[in-house]
Design a protein around this motif. Structure first.
Motif, PDB file in Angstrom:
ATOM      1  N   UNK A 247      19.238 -20.602 -86.916  1.00 47.86           N
ATOM      2  CA  UNK A 247      19.052 -21.345 -88.115  1.00 47.86           C
ATOM      3  C   UNK A 247      18.178 -22.650 -87.553  1.00 47.86           C
ATOM      4  N   UNK A 248      18.630 -23.195 -86.345  1.00 47.44           N
ATOM      5  CA  UNK A 248      17.895 -24.254 -85.901  1.00 47.44           C
ATOM      6  C   UNK A 248      16.370 -24.285 -85.639  1.00 47.44           C
ATOM      7  N   UNK A 249      16.074 -23.070 -85.097  1.00 45.97           N
ATOM      8  CA  UNK A 249      14.834 -22.673 -84.917  1.00 45.97           C
ATOM      9  C   UNK A 249      13.792 -21.794 -85.724  1.00 45.97           C
TER      10      UNK A 249
ATOM     11  N   UNK B  86      11.744 -17.237 -79.725  1.00 44.43           N
ATOM     12  CA  UNK B  86      11.026 -18.143 -80.416  1.00 44.43           C
ATOM     13  C   UNK B  86      10.146 -19.041 -79.605  1.00 44.43           C
ATOM     14  N   UNK B  87       8.836 -19.168 -80.214  1.00 43.41           N
ATOM     15  CA  UNK B  87       7.826 -20.138 -79.684  1.00 43.41           C
ATOM     16  C   UNK B  87       8.140 -21.387 -80.110  1.00 43.41           C
ATOM     17  N   UNK B  88       8.844 -22.163 -79.211  1.00 48.43           N
ATOM     18  CA  UNK B  88       9.099 -23.621 -79.702  1.00 48.43           C
ATOM     19  C   UNK B  88       8.204 -24.743 -79.059  1.00 48.43           C
ATOM     20  N   UNK B  89       7.137 -24.186 -78.606  1.00 50.17           N
ATOM     21  CA  UNK B  89       6.090 -25.333 -77.970  1.00 50.17           C
ATOM     22  C   UNK B  89       5.613 -26.308 -78.885  1.00 50.17           C
ATOM     23  N   UNK B  90       5.705 -26.009 -80.292  1.00 51.96           N
ATOM     24  CA  UNK B  90       5.015 -27.235 -81.108  1.00 51.96           C
ATOM     25  C   UNK B  90       6.351 -28.164 -81.481  1.00 51.96           C
ATOM     26  N   UNK B  91       7.499 -27.594 -81.141  1.00 55.70           N
ATOM     27  CA  UNK B  91       8.688 -28.548 -81.570  1.00 55.70           C
ATOM     28  C   UNK B  91       9.360 -29.398 -80.260  1.00 55.70           C
ATOM     29  N   UNK B  92       9.155 -28.595 -79.089  1.00 52.46           N
ATOM     30  CA  UNK B  92       9.516 -29.326 -78.019  1.00 52.46           C
ATOM     31  C   UNK B  92       8.597 -29.344 -76.777  1.00 52.46           C
ATOM     32  N   UNK B  93       8.679 -30.726 -76.284  1.00 44.57           N
ATOM     33  CA  UNK B  93       7.649 -30.787 -75.180  1.00 44.57           C
ATOM     34  C   UNK B  93       8.054 -30.246 -73.845  1.00 44.57           C
ATOM     35  N   UNK B  94       9.325 -29.836 -73.672  1.00 48.58           N
ATOM     36  CA  UNK B  94       9.819 -29.478 -72.522  1.00 48.58           C
ATOM     37  C   UNK B  94       9.889 -28.032 -72.106  1.00 48.58           C
ATOM     38  N   UNK B  95       9.605 -27.123 -73.158  1.00 51.19           N
ATOM     39  CA  UNK B  95       9.375 -25.731 -72.674  1.00 51.19           C
ATOM     40  C   UNK B  95       8.703 -25.055 -73.761  1.00 51.19           C
ATOM     41  N   UNK B  96       8.282 -23.872 -73.581  1.00 53.60           N
ATOM     42  CA  UNK B  96       7.363 -23.155 -74.588  1.00 53.60           C
ATOM     43  C   UNK B  96       8.032 -22.417 -75.520  1.00 53.60           C
ATOM     44  N   UNK B  97       9.219 -21.561 -74.787  1.00 50.81           N
ATOM     45  CA  UNK B  97      10.019 -20.458 -75.602  1.00 50.81           C
ATOM     46  C   UNK B  97      11.483 -20.306 -75.449  1.00 50.81           C
TER      47      UNK B  97
ATOM     48  N   UNK C  50       7.592 -20.087 -84.840  1.00 53.02           N
ATOM     49  CA  UNK C  50       7.108 -18.472 -84.981  1.00 53.02           C
ATOM     50  C   UNK C  50       7.947 -17.638 -83.844  1.00 53.02           C
ATOM     51  N   UNK C  51       8.523 -16.717 -84.494  1.00 53.51           N
ATOM     52  CA  UNK C  51       9.159 -15.530 -83.552  1.00 53.51           C
ATOM     53  C   UNK C  51       8.250 -14.819 -82.594  1.00 53.51           C
TER      54      UNK C  51
END
Length: 125
Positions: free
Chosen positions: A106-108, A29-40, A112-113
């Motif tokens: 479910x959390x993420x 998952x691309x978590x860059x919009x949700x987390x400032x500490x990591x991208x994926x 975007x995958x």
């Protein structure tokens, strides 16, 4: 904001390494919009503690080959859920029971995958 190309390269290499050690349910998952500490995030699971350890070792070996070492590693002693933090990406390798219980997908799911390479195979039963 989206994951950097370097983060995507690390995800692809880690996914291939997990696949090589017969990991199950490999997703990213691309978590860059949700987390400032990591991208994926890369998630992979295994049927037993020994396989969790084998997957973790292979991921570390393959990422070391391309110049990356984990900043932090957690959960290694228990072998049920190991987290490898590479800064730009975080790799979660879980025993299948922990994977079902914590259900990180479910959390993420709103993130975007990340499309994994065709040679990454989830070895699901």
């Amino acid at each position: 904001m989206t994951a950097t190309e370097h983060a995507l390269e690390l995800v692809r290499a880690a996914a291939r390494a997990a696949s090589d050690k017969l990991a199950q349910q490999i997703v990213a998952f691309d978590v860059s919009d949700q987390l400032a500490i990591t991208d994926a995030f890369l998630l992979a699971s295994a049927t037993n503690d020994r396989q969790v350890k084998a997957i973790v070792e292979e991921v570390e070996d393959k990422l070391r080959e391309i110049g990356s070492k984990p900043i932090r590693r957690e959960g290694e002693r228990d072998g049920r859920w190991v987290l490898l933090d590479y800064g730009e990406i975080v790799v979660h390798v879980q025993h299948e029971e922990e994977r079902q219980f914590y259900a990180l997908e479910r959390l993420w799911r709103d993130c975007p995958s990340i499309q994994l390479p065709a040679d990454v195979v989830s070895h699901d039963r």
